[in-house]
Design a protein around this motif. Structure first.
Motif, mmCIF file in Angstrom:
data_model
loop_
_atom_site.group_PDB
_atom_site.id
_atom_site.type_symbol
_atom_site.label_atom_id
_atom_site.label_comp_id
_atom_site.label_asym_id
_atom_site.label_seq_id
_atom_site.Cartn_x
_atom_site.Cartn_y
_atom_site.Cartn_z
ATOM 1 N N ALA A 110 -77.752 44.728 -44.332
ATOM 2 C CA ALA A 110 -78.269 43.552 -45.030
ATOM 3 C C ALA A 110 -79.134 43.947 -46.214
ATOM 4 O O ALA A 110 -79.084 43.348 -47.290
ATOM 5 C CB ALA A 110 -79.066 42.680 -44.061
ATOM 6 N N ALA A 140 -76.879 45.063 -48.966
ATOM 7 C CA ALA A 140 -76.203 43.921 -49.590
ATOM 8 C C ALA A 140 -77.131 43.183 -50.536
ATOM 9 O O ALA A 140 -76.746 42.770 -51.628
ATOM 10 C CB ALA A 140 -75.698 42.970 -48.515
ATOM 11 N N GLY A 184 -68.670 34.930 -47.528
ATOM 12 C CA GLY A 184 -69.517 35.970 -48.091
ATOM 13 C C GLY A 184 -68.854 36.597 -49.297
ATOM 14 O O GLY A 184 -67.625 36.640 -49.402
ATOM 15 N N THR A 221 -71.523 41.337 -49.327
ATOM 16 C CA THR A 221 -71.456 41.141 -47.880
ATOM 17 C C THR A 221 -70.287 41.914 -47.281
ATOM 18 O O THR A 221 -70.400 42.531 -46.214
ATOM 19 C CB THR A 221 -71.324 39.645 -47.542
ATOM 20 N N GLU A 222 -69.141 41.882 -47.956
ATOM 21 C CA GLU A 222 -67.972 42.630 -47.491
ATOM 22 C C GLU A 222 -68.276 44.122 -47.418
ATOM 23 O O GLU A 222 -67.938 44.795 -46.437
ATOM 24 C CB GLU A 222 -66.788 42.379 -48.430
ATOM 25 N N PHE A 274 -70.602 44.951 -44.541
ATOM 26 C CA PHE A 274 -69.902 44.946 -43.258
ATOM 27 C C PHE A 274 -69.117 46.236 -43.067
ATOM 28 O O PHE A 274 -69.102 46.807 -41.973
ATOM 29 C CB PHE A 274 -68.962 43.745 -43.172
#
Length: 291
Positions: free
Chosen positions: A38, A41, A67, A71-72, A75
């Protein structure tokens, strides 16, 4: 520093967890990984000064929010770290291994894998960690990720070994019962509810004892009981993941049968109180749910 992390290629991920012999995991590791991702990001989004765009009227209804690119990428970083907690059962030997002949065809040639956890109650192989992994890999598999499908099947194979509780399907399944005495298959025997249902192939599907090796609950003196009973939070995640795996496989009959037996066992063992009911005037029983 966090933003220098990059997702590993699939081959590198495979090599890393294949060579791994132990690792830390559990809920704290998941939260730590998500926090790091996070932060990364947020930094990328700030640097890029991402601005949302308004869809045109011709584009139709607005799509659900999944997202953006930061965000991708976050992840992917988290997933590459999380998969390092996967271990081949042949390296760890923490859970029973089942034969190909006892399982649906999709498991043939698939190596069983576990999520290794460490620290406090989460040490060993716990269904909460297994549930996280099955859910994530199942969701990735149904999007067309073949590597996730293979990993998910390996985790599901280990889950079934935990449900059985032994390597021999001729034995009574352990499920969420206290011992392999057959009580896991009986609704009216303590701890109540059917937590394991045997299939045509031999292996039982359903809910697993929450922690393996079961001796970890005995303590240094060995006087305490072995680990027993299922855990609803891990069970529901694992079952959801197996539903996605069924979809990714194209819903083969034997795999769907396995998942449906799991759903029935979940409703009986984790949600129902078969010893608590109200009797209607016509003689029918209405069971009281646990939650």
């Amino acid at each position: 520093t966090l933003c220098l992390l990059q997702p590993l290629p699939r081959r590198a991920q495979h090599d890393r967890f294949s060579a791994c012999e132990a690792g830390g995991g559990g809920p704290m590791a998941v939260r730590a990984g998500l926090f790091a991702a996070a932060v990364c990001a947020a930094a990328v989004a700030s640097a890029a000064d991402v601005q949302p765009t308004k869809p045109s009227a011709e584009a139709g209804p607005e799509k659900p929010v999944f997202g953006g690119e930061p965000t991708e990428e976050a992840f992917k970083v988290w997933l590459s770290v999380w998969r390092n907690f996967y271990i081949h059962v042949s390296v760890n030997h923490s859970i029973p291994e089942l034969k190909d002949a006892d399982l649906p065809k999709a498991f043939r040639g698939i190596s069983p894998k576990i999520v290794s956890s460490a620290g406090g109650a989460a040490s060993g192989v716990v269904t909460e960690g297994m549930g996280y992994a099955l859910m994530v890999e199942g969701m990735m598999a149904v999007r067309g990720d073949g590597w996730a499908l293979k990993l998910g099947l390996g985790l599901a194979r280990s889950w079934l070994g935990m449900v059985q509780g032994t390597s021999d399907v001729a034995d009574h399944p352990l499920g969420g019962a206290d011992t392999n005495d057959g009580s896991a298959t009986k609704v009216d025997a303590g701890p109540y509810g059917v937590s394991a249902i045997r299939g045509a192939g031999g292996a039982s599907a359903g809910m697993a004892t929450w922690k393996f090796p079961r001796q970890l609950c005995m303590g240094p003196s060995g006087k305490n009981d072995a680990c027993h009973g299922s855990a609803t939070d891990g069970d529901e995640d694992a079952l959801l993941g197996m539903m996605y795996l069924a979809a990714a496989l194209g819903y083969p009959d034997d795999f769907v049968d396995l998942v449906m037996r799991g759903v029935i066992a979940f409703a009986s063992a984790d949600l129902g109180f078969p010893d608590l009911y109200r009797k209607l005037p016509d003689g029918r029983k209405v069971m009281l749910p646990k939650a």
